[in-house]
Design a protein around this motif. Sequence first.
Motif, mmCIF file in Angstrom:
data_model
loop_
_atom_site.group_PDB
_atom_site.id
_atom_site.type_symbol
_atom_site.label_atom_id
_atom_site.label_comp_id
_atom_site.label_asym_id
_atom_site.label_seq_id
_atom_site.Cartn_x
_atom_site.Cartn_y
_atom_site.Cartn_z
ATOM 1 N N MET A 1 2.655 9.379 -73.690
ATOM 2 C CA MET A 1 1.482 9.795 -72.496
ATOM 3 C C MET A 1 0.890 10.796 -73.729
ATOM 4 O O MET A 1 -0.190 10.899 -72.517
ATOM 5 N N CYS A 2 1.007 11.082 -74.806
ATOM 6 C CA CYS A 2 0.424 12.321 -75.789
ATOM 7 C C CYS A 2 -1.038 11.332 -76.400
ATOM 8 O O CYS A 2 -2.143 11.563 -75.430
ATOM 9 N N GLU A 3 -0.915 9.887 -75.927
ATOM 10 C CA GLU A 3 -2.070 8.973 -76.168
ATOM 11 C C GLU A 3 -3.151 9.395 -75.258
ATOM 12 O O GLU A 3 -3.631 8.949 -75.219
ATOM 13 N N VAL A 4 -2.807 9.275 -73.339
ATOM 14 C CA VAL A 4 -3.033 9.271 -72.719
ATOM 15 C C VAL A 4 -4.119 10.641 -72.397
ATOM 16 O O VAL A 4 -5.308 10.615 -72.343
ATOM 17 N N TYR A 5 -3.266 11.376 -73.316
ATOM 18 C CA TYR A 5 -3.733 13.159 -72.783
ATOM 19 C C TYR A 5 -4.715 13.180 -73.353
ATOM 20 O O TYR A 5 -5.554 14.018 -73.493
ATOM 21 N N ASP A 6 -4.714 12.699 -74.711
ATOM 22 C CA ASP A 6 -5.561 12.932 -75.766
ATOM 23 C C ASP A 6 -7.173 12.334 -75.174
ATOM 24 O O ASP A 6 -8.247 12.327 -74.988
ATOM 25 N N LYS A 7 -7.352 10.800 -74.412
ATOM 26 C CA LYS A 7 -8.676 10.284 -73.990
ATOM 27 C C LYS A 7 -8.259 10.701 -72.373
ATOM 28 O O LYS A 7 -9.824 10.979 -72.151
ATOM 29 N N TRP A 8 -8.252 11.989 -72.310
ATOM 30 C CA TRP A 8 -8.331 12.782 -70.879
ATOM 31 C C TRP A 8 -10.155 13.045 -70.695
ATOM 32 O O TRP A 8 -10.803 12.240 -69.353
ATOM 33 N N PRO A 9 -10.628 13.529 -71.751
ATOM 34 C CA PRO A 9 -11.650 13.604 -71.762
ATOM 35 C C PRO A 9 -12.859 12.268 -71.232
ATOM 36 O O PRO A 9 -13.578 12.227 -70.564
ATOM 37 N N GLU A 10 -12.057 11.480 -72.370
ATOM 38 C CA GLU A 10 -13.290 9.879 -72.216
ATOM 39 C C GLU A 10 -12.874 9.779 -70.698
ATOM 40 O O GLU A 10 -13.563 8.622 -70.506
ATOM 41 N N LEU A 11 -11.734 9.817 -70.431
ATOM 42 C CA LEU A 11 -11.128 9.053 -69.293
ATOM 43 C C LEU A 11 -12.276 9.513 -68.342
ATOM 44 O O LEU A 11 -12.651 8.767 -67.100
ATOM 45 N N ALA A 12 -12.074 11.003 -68.227
ATOM 46 C CA ALA A 12 -13.128 12.190 -67.120
ATOM 47 C C ALA A 12 -14.324 10.913 -66.969
ATOM 48 O O ALA A 12 -15.632 11.070 -66.017
ATOM 49 N N TYR A 289 -9.707 22.808 -66.608
ATOM 50 C CA TYR A 289 -10.394 23.056 -68.084
ATOM 51 C C TYR A 289 -8.190 24.072 -68.394
ATOM 52 O O TYR A 289 -7.381 23.301 -68.949
ATOM 53 N N LEU A 290 -8.147 23.882 -66.925
ATOM 54 C CA LEU A 290 -6.793 25.229 -66.258
ATOM 55 C C LEU A 290 -5.039 23.970 -66.609
ATOM 56 O O LEU A 290 -4.333 23.955 -67.152
ATOM 57 N N ILE A 291 -6.124 22.627 -66.134
ATOM 58 C CA ILE A 291 -4.996 21.667 -65.630
ATOM 59 C C ILE A 291 -4.627 20.824 -66.908
ATOM 60 O O ILE A 291 -3.236 20.179 -67.000
ATOM 61 N N TYR A 292 -5.939 21.095 -67.534
ATOM 62 C CA TYR A 292 -4.952 19.935 -68.907
ATOM 63 C C TYR A 292 -4.607 21.110 -70.114
ATOM 64 O O TYR A 292 -3.794 20.377 -70.578
ATOM 65 N N LEU A 293 -4.968 21.999 -70.156
ATOM 66 C CA LEU A 293 -4.215 23.111 -70.594
ATOM 67 C C LEU A 293 -3.039 23.243 -70.351
ATOM 68 O O LEU A 293 -1.497 22.704 -71.402
ATOM 69 N N LEU A 294 -2.829 23.252 -69.376
ATOM 70 C CA LEU A 294 -1.200 23.593 -68.872
ATOM 71 C C LEU A 294 -0.609 22.201 -68.652
ATOM 72 O O LEU A 294 0.802 22.367 -68.972
ATOM 73 N N ASP A 295 -0.508 21.461 -68.345
ATOM 74 C CA ASP A 295 0.069 19.894 -68.179
ATOM 75 C C ASP A 295 0.471 19.621 -69.286
ATOM 76 O O ASP A 295 1.275 19.063 -69.832
ATOM 77 N N TYR A 296 -0.313 19.437 -70.745
ATOM 78 C CA TYR A 296 0.095 18.984 -72.242
ATOM 79 C C TYR A 296 0.994 20.252 -72.546
ATOM 80 O O TYR A 296 1.842 19.760 -73.355
#
Length: 323
Positions: A1-12, A289-296
């Motif tokens: 899951m961390c690998e996916v979240y690290d790529k969130w900006p790239e996926l967006a 921004y908030l969703i990314y920070l809080l999800d992580y």
Amino acid sequence: MCEVYDKWPELARKAFFQPTEKIDFKDINEIIFSGMGGSGSIGDGFSSIFSKTNLNVSTIKGFHLPESINPKTLVIPISVSGNTIETHTVLKQAKKRGCKIIAFSSGGKIEKFCNNNKIEYRQIPIVHSPRASFVSFFYSILNTLEPMIPLKQNIILKSINDLEQLSKNIASHKLDKKNKSLELAKWINNIPIIYYPNGFKAAAIRFKNSLQENAKLHAMSEDIIEMSHNGIVSWEKTSSIQPILLEGKDDYIKTKKLQKIVKEYFKKNHIQYNVISSPTGSILTKLVYLIYLLDYSSIYKAIIEKIDPSPVKSIEFLKKKIN
């Protein structure tokens, strides 16, 4: 899951620039998003964005559309899995009642129904899980609905750039005291209640859901203005619940005054609280921004508790029974 979240900006970024057939629905006076869980949080985000228009916008999280819908209502069902029974039910109601429709899913029953009934449909690949697929779906839908979105492209791109900057501070390779997500996860040691101004409702509900799914933790959320009329009374009794305040620098002036008073009350009564601030910018920038920070943060909380954030056995149990 961390690998996916690290790529969130790239996926967006990939999702927003993916070649797609854009659409602009005309002659509508209402938009209703339909979705549950992670898919519902996508609808909440778009409801906030479209609130700046003269359209009535809402998110349905359940089985029924309101009786007021008509052919000028645009219904947007979102189901990352494609098999959400509530969303599938709403989709069938919208078709029966002659609404305009465009649906988004990774396939499943939603895709089959749309293809069989010649309904506008876009398939978006799932990434790991419905909740981890948030940015892929959110920016793909932004891409498809761009002609209708009350945001210029440079505003959308800024939100992605801000995600990239945030990722440098909260991603899994940055495990130090500057990691706001990790520090918040360490701070949470009981049941959090998330207080939010109305514009951040999508981020607050998403955080509550993510804590529940990822960290398997009870959590609550409440509008801070509503809280000031009733919820604050509960703090007259000693409690182990932990308040977290979401706020922004350009919140409405009276909301900011209320936030200040609430913090004063907490300090006076020795109630520890945490404040999470959004950056300046558009509502899109603030929310993602908030969703990314809080999800992580919810993922880090799971890891701290030695819990695998991925499985959701209870949801699987419910789905098997209801389907």
